[in-house]
Design an enzyme around this catalytic site. Structure first.
Site, PDB file in Angstrom:
ATOM      1  N   LEU A 130      -3.744  -4.654  -6.917  1.00  0.00           N
ATOM      2  CA  LEU A 130      -2.837  -4.718  -7.069  1.00  0.00           C
ATOM      3  C   LEU A 130      -1.834  -5.340  -5.687  1.00  0.00           C
ATOM      4  CD1 LEU A 130      -1.785  -1.711  -8.380  1.00  0.00           C
ATOM      5  CD2 LEU A 130      -1.815  -3.256  -9.815  1.00  0.00           C
ATOM      6  N   ASP A 131      -1.354  -5.579  -5.666  1.00  0.00           N
ATOM      7  CA  ASP A 131      -0.719  -6.804  -4.757  1.00  0.00           C
ATOM      8  C   ASP A 131       0.529  -5.956  -4.034  1.00  0.00           C
ATOM      9  OD1 ASP A 131      -0.536  -9.407  -5.548  1.00  0.00           O
ATOM     10  OD2 ASP A 131       1.316  -9.282  -7.035  1.00  0.00           O
ATOM     11  N   ARG A 132       0.160  -5.929  -2.800  1.00  0.00           N
ATOM     12  CA  ARG A 132       1.122  -4.704  -1.709  1.00  0.00           C
ATOM     13  C   ARG A 132       2.465  -3.948  -2.288  1.00  0.00           C
ATOM     14  NH1 ARG A 132       4.824  -4.912   2.399  1.00  0.00           N
ATOM     15  NH2 ARG A 132       5.526  -6.817   2.115  1.00  0.00           N
TER      16      ARG A 132
END
Length: 296
Positions: A130-132
């Site tokens: 997942l993105d940050r």
């Protein structure tokens, strides 16, 4: 780690094991790094000719962790774990893997967990990242063979992920729909993406769960996996995610990141031989805003 199979064909070991997604690379690892192949309890090589009914056992050597990945002890919330897979409920604000800008990452924390638990396999295998600033479910394989088997499912788009997002726009958002629009790199940035002719095919399916005036909680299913796909697609139709200032999202409602949460994950567990479904509840920042909007 040991796995056993019963031969159902009169073929060579390597051909039979290929049906069970044992790659040439894994066979080489077994041969050269201390593993073994047994047929009816006797050591054999990959070219041994099987008879129907033979018991085939592979012993896979332990995986040492990458020395360059620092193990960091950090409290994590696990929603599922067995000998083969681990599913984490990731908080927002933490990158999945190390980079020039990020060193305290989920990968570091997972390695720290493996070290603390003294697991035989110390290598971190991220299956879905997942993105940050996206929260929710992340899937890890706990050994290379498990990772290889899920990679096959990823290639076949057999792993389903669904997301909740809070979006806001001035127009009318249909109760459900499909956003099909090609996505390409932005001409002026190496980070952002945009809808553009000549981009890669991208398909996002959504359904409104609840509406609060011009703000909507949507349930999203990805049919493709382009970078920033959900953020780009909803911005493209005039309903960017709350908190997503990179793509025009509103910063007026107390959401301090793109309002995106992976809430559902489903895949076929090849070792249990059953479909596994895991859900994650709404994160606190979603719940707090929804509560506030509900009483206005």
């Amino acid at each position: 780690m040991r796995f056993d199979f019963t031969a159902d064909e009169h073929v060579k070991v390597k051909i039979f094991l290929k049906k069970h997604e044992v790659s040439k690379g894994l066979l080489a690892k077994i041969k050269f790094r201390g593993g073994q192949i047994l047929v009816n309890g006797q050591p054999q090589n990959a070219t041994y000719l099987l008879d129907i009914g033979d018991l085939v056992v592979i012993d896979i050597p332990a995986e040492e962790g990458f020395e360059t990945l620092e193990a960091i002890d950090y409290p994590l919330e696990f929603l599922f774990e067995d000998d083969h897979f681990l599913i984490l409920n990731k908080p927002f604000g933490i990158a999945s893997i190390p980079s020039v800008n990020h060193s305290n990452t989920i990968a570091n924390y997972i390695k720290g967990y493996y070290v603390k638990q003294a697991y035989e396999n110390q290598q971190v295998h991220i299956v879905t990242r997942l993105d940050r600033d996206t929260s929710g479910l992340m899937l890890f394989a706990k050994h290379g063979y498990a990772h290889a088997r899920l990679d096959k499912q990823l290639q076949k788009k057999a792993i389903e992920k669904r997301y909740f997002a809070l979006v806001k726009g001035a127009g009318v958002l249909e109760p459900q729909g499909n956003i099909i629009a090609p996505i390409a790199r932005d001409i002026d940035s190496i980070i952002t993406r945009r809808v553009a002719k000549g981009g890669k095919y991208a398909h996002t399916e959504y359904k409104i769960v609840e509406s609060f005036g011009d703000i909507h909680l949507v349930d999203i299913r990805l049919h493709t996996g382009r970078t920033h796909q959900i953020r780009v697609h909803f911005s493209h139709i005039g309903f960017p995610l709350l908190g997503d200032d990179l793509y025009g999202g509103s910063l007026e409602h107390g959401i301090e990141r793109q309002a995106l949460h992976c809430h559902f994950l489903s895949f076929y567990h090849p070792f249990l031989e059953e479909q596994l479904e895991i859900s994650s509840p709404l994160p606190d920042d979603f719940k707090n805003l929804i509560t506030k909007l509900s009483i206005i």
